[in-house]
Design an enzyme around this catalytic site. Structure first.
Site, PDB file in Angstrom:
ATOM      1  N   HIS A  32       0.897  -1.234  -0.051  1.00  0.00           N
ATOM      2  CA  HIS A  32       0.221   0.083   0.071  1.00  0.00           C
ATOM      3  C   HIS A  32       0.830   1.414  -0.075  1.00  0.00           C
ATOM      4  CE1 HIS A  32      -4.080  -1.723   0.581  1.00  0.00           C
ATOM      5  NE2 HIS A  32      -3.442  -2.907   0.913  1.00  0.00           N
ATOM      6  N   THR A  33       2.069   1.179  -0.405  1.00  0.00           N
ATOM      7  CA  THR A  33       2.999   2.145  -0.687  1.00  0.00           C
ATOM      8  C   THR A  33       2.995   2.969  -2.105  1.00  0.00           C
ATOM      9  OG1 THR A  33       4.914   0.797  -1.015  1.00  0.00           O
ATOM     10  CG2 THR A  33       4.444   1.724   1.172  1.00  0.00           C
ATOM     11  N   SER A  65     -12.228 -17.246 -22.983  1.00  0.00           N
ATOM     12  CA  SER A  65     -11.210 -17.741 -21.881  1.00  0.00           C
ATOM     13  C   SER A  65     -11.702 -19.168 -21.524  1.00  0.00           C
ATOM     14  CB  SER A  65     -11.474 -16.969 -20.557  1.00  0.00           C
ATOM     15  OG  SER A  65     -12.576 -17.154 -19.996  1.00  0.00           O
ATOM     16  N   ALA A 123      -6.031 -14.677  -4.992  1.00  0.00           N
ATOM     17  CA  ALA A 123      -5.014 -14.937  -3.855  1.00  0.00           C
ATOM     18  C   ALA A 123      -4.074 -14.020  -3.651  1.00  0.00           C
ATOM     19  CB  ALA A 123      -4.390 -15.910  -4.395  1.00  0.00           C
ATOM     20  N   LEU A 125      -2.149 -12.551  -5.868  1.00  0.00           N
ATOM     21  CA  LEU A 125      -1.012 -12.665  -6.593  1.00  0.00           C
ATOM     22  C   LEU A 125      -1.042 -11.916  -7.968  1.00  0.00           C
ATOM     23  CD1 LEU A 125      -0.491 -16.338  -5.988  1.00  0.00           C
ATOM     24  CD2 LEU A 125       0.510 -14.614  -4.782  1.00  0.00           C
ATOM     25  N   ASP A 172       1.841  -3.745  -9.479  1.00  0.00           N
ATOM     26  CA  ASP A 172       1.510  -4.987  -9.948  1.00  0.00           C
ATOM     27  C   ASP A 172       1.811  -5.218 -11.215  1.00  0.00           C
ATOM     28  OD1 ASP A 172       0.378  -5.778  -7.505  1.00  0.00           O
ATOM     29  OD2 ASP A 172      -1.577  -5.230  -8.172  1.00  0.00           O
ATOM     30  N   TYR A 224     -10.227  -1.806   0.173  1.00  0.00           N
ATOM     31  CA  TYR A 224      -8.942  -1.250  -0.222  1.00  0.00           C
ATOM     32  C   TYR A 224      -9.211  -0.009  -0.436  1.00  0.00           C
ATOM     33  CZ  TYR A 224      -4.926  -1.441  -3.581  1.00  0.00           C
ATOM     34  OH  TYR A 224      -3.834  -0.949  -4.081  1.00  0.00           O
TER      35      TYR A 224
END
Length: 382
Positions: A32-33, A65, A123, A125, A172, A224
């Site tokens: 969260h930086t 997909s 997850a 990730l 990310d 969030y």
């Protein structure tokens, strides 16, 4: 694993023009930086999202997909983030973000796209960034955008913010685009300067376990966004543009200005930035075996100050360290998702069993525990 060419042929009856992929990520430290213009230290993992793509003769994007039925169809002439939803928004959002940034799509041809992902969803990730970056590198080559990896990472972030509605930073997408084997990506989110830093895990006989709590989260809603807004409020009250401008020495003043909850949020971001810088220095001087205190302190800060861990994560981290892990901490946005443990490879399975046993003793759901390896970022596979 079924080849993407075979999957694409089964879906569209012809062979793809190419297959591209991008990895999920684990954040070693620096949570969260990123949206506070701070420092982060993620790495790409050996779980990837693949996209097989072939040119069409019109200007339509057809998306399928392997994880859902049906097909999403959109026109390059009417891309609108307000009308994008679900998994296709991560792909369509990248094309829209490019156009919004001034990349011309006037001469672009349509595409048939099939997506397959190994990155666990929910997850922590960053399965979303893996999809955005896989689509980004495919679009960049097929439509001849000529953009750098960092520029593609920025498009992925814009897609996530505007098309998906998740107020994330660049962490990310930068990890997914810029990852290297056995390295972390040291990213300054203010300047967007990114440097690889060697981890030396292999030579030290160490590995990283992901401990997925199987408590799902959704960054587009809920906690969030609340944390994001708390950081904005804290920065505004302290008279700065972002919490990057606040140091540990400023926390005493902050305590006289902020309410108790906002102070805790600010304190986490400020001290987490310090821990990222200390981790980079420790890796360079002493190696990964010296990271335990920093990882554990980050976990405590996320638990007590930012309040984004869940009971499953807290117990998993404590159990891992008690069983011999060098350090353990939540990774990702939190409020569910995963933790990581830095472990001696010789003790990895015993540590995993100890974590499972502790959570079972508390009557909590069984975690999914697996190793990850710092790996290469987005690329063309075929």
């Amino acid at each position: 694993m079924t080849s993407m060419s075979d999957i694409f042929t089964a879906a569209y009856g012809r062979t793809p023009d190419g297959v591209w992929s991008a990895p999920g990520r684990v954040n070693l430290i620096g949570e969260h930086t990123d949206y506070n213009n701070g420092y982060v230290l993620p790495f790409a993992i050996d779980y990837r999202t693949r996209v097989a793509v072939a040119r069409r003769e019109d200007r339509e994007l057809h998306l399928r997909s392997t994880f859902t039925d049906g097909e999403v169809v959109a026109s390059l002439d009417s891309l609108d983030p307000a009308s994008m939803d679900g998994w296709s928004a991560y792909v369509l959002g990248v094309a829209w973000a490019a156009a919004d940034a001034g990349v011309s799509l006037e001469g672009a041809f349509g595409l048939d796209i099939v997506i397959d992902s190994q990155v666990p969803v929910g997850a922590g990730l960053s399965s979303s960034a893996a999809l955005e970056c896989a689509a980004g590198v495919a679009f960049n080559e097929l439509w001849d955008w000529g953009l750098t990896p960092l520029a593609l990472a920025r498009l992925g972030r814009v897609a996530e913010n505007s098309a998906v509605g998740a107020p994330t930073g660049l962490l990310d997408q930068a990890a997914s685009m810029l990852g290297q084997e056995d390295h972390v990506v040291f990213l300054d989110c203010l300047t967007e300067d990114a440097k690889p830093v060697p981890l030396h895990l292999r030579e030290e006989g160490l590995g990283i376990l992901v401990m997925n709590s199987n408590v799902n989260h959704d960054h587009a809603t809920g906690g969030y966004g609340d944390r994001f807004r708390s950081c904005e409020v804290g920065a505004g009250a302290l008279g700065v543009d972002s919490l990057r401008e606040i140091g540990v020495d400023d926390l005493d003043r902050a305590a006289t200005v902020l309410d108790a909850e906002t102070l805790r949020r600010v304190r986490h971001v400020v001290t987490e930035n310090e821990r990222v810088l200390a981790t980079v220095e420790t890796l360079r001087k002493d190696g990964p075996r010296a990271l335990g205190d920093l990882l554990n302190a980050s976990q405590v800060s996320m638990r007590d100050d930012f309040e984004i861990t869940v009971r499953e994560i807290d117990l998993a981290c404590d159990a891992a360290v008690a069983a011999g892990a060098i350090g353990a901490r939540m990774t990702g946005g939190g409020l569910g998702g995963s933790a990581i443990a830095l472990v001696p490879l010789s003790e990895a399975e015993a540590i995993a069993e100890a974590v499972r046993a502790v959570l079972a003793e508390h009557g909590l759901r069984e975690p999914t525990i697996f190793p990850v390896v710092p790996s290469q970022g987005a690329r063309r596979d075929v």
